[in-house]
Design a protein around this motif. Structure first.
Motif, PDB file in Angstrom:
ATOM      1  N   TYR A  67       0.567  -1.014   0.013  1.00  0.00           N
ATOM      2  CA  TYR A  67      -0.476   0.184   0.251  1.00  0.00           C
ATOM      3  C   TYR A  67       0.599   1.290   0.123  1.00  0.00           C
ATOM      4  O   TYR A  67       0.222   2.204  -0.551  1.00  0.00           O
ATOM      5  CB  TYR A  67      -0.708   0.134   1.176  1.00  0.00           C
ATOM      6  N   LEU A  68       1.867   1.724   0.821  1.00  0.00           N
ATOM      7  CA  LEU A  68       2.251   2.794   0.883  1.00  0.00           C
ATOM      8  C   LEU A  68       3.252   2.287  -0.314  1.00  0.00           C
ATOM      9  O   LEU A  68       3.684   4.176  -0.879  1.00  0.00           O
ATOM     10  CB  LEU A  68       3.333   2.332   1.982  1.00  0.00           C
ATOM     11  N   LYS A  69       4.158   1.870  -0.558  1.00  0.00           N
ATOM     12  CA  LYS A  69       4.268   1.895  -2.221  1.00  0.00           C
ATOM     13  C   LYS A  69       3.336   2.111  -3.108  1.00  0.00           C
ATOM     14  O   LYS A  69       3.850   3.226  -4.434  1.00  0.00           O
ATOM     15  CB  LYS A  69       4.346   0.192  -3.206  1.00  0.00           C
ATOM     16  N   PHE A  70       2.153   1.454  -3.406  1.00  0.00           N
ATOM     17  CA  PHE A  70       0.890   2.505  -4.374  1.00  0.00           C
ATOM     18  C   PHE A  70       0.738   4.041  -3.789  1.00  0.00           C
ATOM     19  O   PHE A  70       0.510   5.018  -4.995  1.00  0.00           O
ATOM     20  CB  PHE A  70      -0.560   1.717  -3.958  1.00  0.00           C
ATOM     21  N   GLU A  71       1.209   4.526  -2.268  1.00  0.00           N
ATOM     22  CA  GLU A  71       0.073   5.679  -2.430  1.00  0.00           C
ATOM     23  C   GLU A  71       1.602   6.666  -2.397  1.00  0.00           C
ATOM     24  O   GLU A  71       1.628   7.505  -3.334  1.00  0.00           O
ATOM     25  CB  GLU A  71       0.221   5.640  -0.168  1.00  0.00           C
ATOM     26  N   THR A  72       3.095   5.913  -2.084  1.00  0.00           N
ATOM     27  CA  THR A  72       3.557   6.775  -2.762  1.00  0.00           C
ATOM     28  C   THR A  72       4.336   7.250  -4.036  1.00  0.00           C
ATOM     29  O   THR A  72       4.745   8.323  -4.491  1.00  0.00           O
ATOM     30  CB  THR A  72       5.229   6.559  -2.270  1.00  0.00           C
ATOM     31  N   GLY A  73       4.118   5.919  -4.451  1.00  0.00           N
ATOM     32  CA  GLY A  73       4.089   6.328  -6.101  1.00  0.00           C
ATOM     33  C   GLY A  73       2.453   7.400  -6.754  1.00  0.00           C
ATOM     34  O   GLY A  73       3.427   8.279  -7.954  1.00  0.00           O
ATOM     35  N   ASN A  74       1.852   7.589  -6.388  1.00  0.00           N
ATOM     36  CA  ASN A  74       0.488   8.354  -6.599  1.00  0.00           C
ATOM     37  C   ASN A  74       1.130   9.561  -6.429  1.00  0.00           C
ATOM     38  O   ASN A  74       0.773  10.645  -6.856  1.00  0.00           O
ATOM     39  CB  ASN A  74      -0.277   7.808  -5.612  1.00  0.00           C
ATOM     40  N   PHE A  75       1.891   9.521  -5.371  1.00  0.00           N
ATOM     41  CA  PHE A  75       2.096  11.182  -4.422  1.00  0.00           C
ATOM     42  C   PHE A  75       3.295  11.119  -5.586  1.00  0.00           C
ATOM     43  O   PHE A  75       2.859  12.436  -5.706  1.00  0.00           O
ATOM     44  CB  PHE A  75       2.855  10.966  -3.279  1.00  0.00           C
ATOM     45  N   MET A  76       4.056  10.586  -5.684  1.00  0.00           N
ATOM     46  CA  MET A  76       5.386  11.586  -7.070  1.00  0.00           C
ATOM     47  C   MET A  76       4.856  11.676  -8.048  1.00  0.00           C
ATOM     48  O   MET A  76       5.479  12.568  -8.233  1.00  0.00           O
ATOM     49  CB  MET A  76       6.516  10.345  -6.929  1.00  0.00           C
TER      50      MET A  76
END
Length: 125
Positions: free
Chosen positions: A78-87
């Motif tokens: 989930y953090l990979k997904f969320e961080t990718g979206n944020f970036m």
């Protein structure tokens, strides 16, 4: 990972508790960790957890009167997904833009910069 949807803050708070405990998780465990602090009543916690079941983040089993929950998505995924979206959304996938924002906002300490430099050096060797 693209099938994830961003969680509202309240549901993310629930998931953080779920990820921090050994499954199975009960709504009482979440109440003990968050309910009193957030002023939530038991039906609110149960409702949020059932929403997470609908979204595919948790699965649930019912044994007698007790309902237990199990995570279906790891915190790391989930953090990979969320961080990718944020970036992508805020920094056009530029790590330099991200670090500059932190640096210009005075949110990076010298020790953070040293850690980052060490991390980069380790990855390059």
């Amino acid at each position: 990972m693209s099938s994830f949807r961003r969680l509202p803050d309240t549901e993310f708070e629930i998931m953080k508790v779920v990820w921090s405990k050994e499954p199975p998780i009960t709504s009482n465990m979440v109440m003990e960790a968050l309910g009193n602090e957030r002023g939530w009543k038991a039906p609110t916690v149960i409702s949020l957890m059932l929403r997470l079941v609908e979204k595919g983040f948790l699965r649930t089993e019912k044994k007698g009167k007790e309902r237990t929950f199990f995570p279906l998505i790891s915190k790391e995924d989930y953090l990979k997904f969320e961080t990718g979206n944020f970036m992508k959304l805020y920094h056009e996938n530029s790590f330099l833009s991200f670090v500059n924002t932190l640096y210009d906002g005075k949110q990076l300490k010298d020790s953070d910069i040293e850690e980052l430099m060490k991390w980069v050096k380790e990855r390059r060797t």
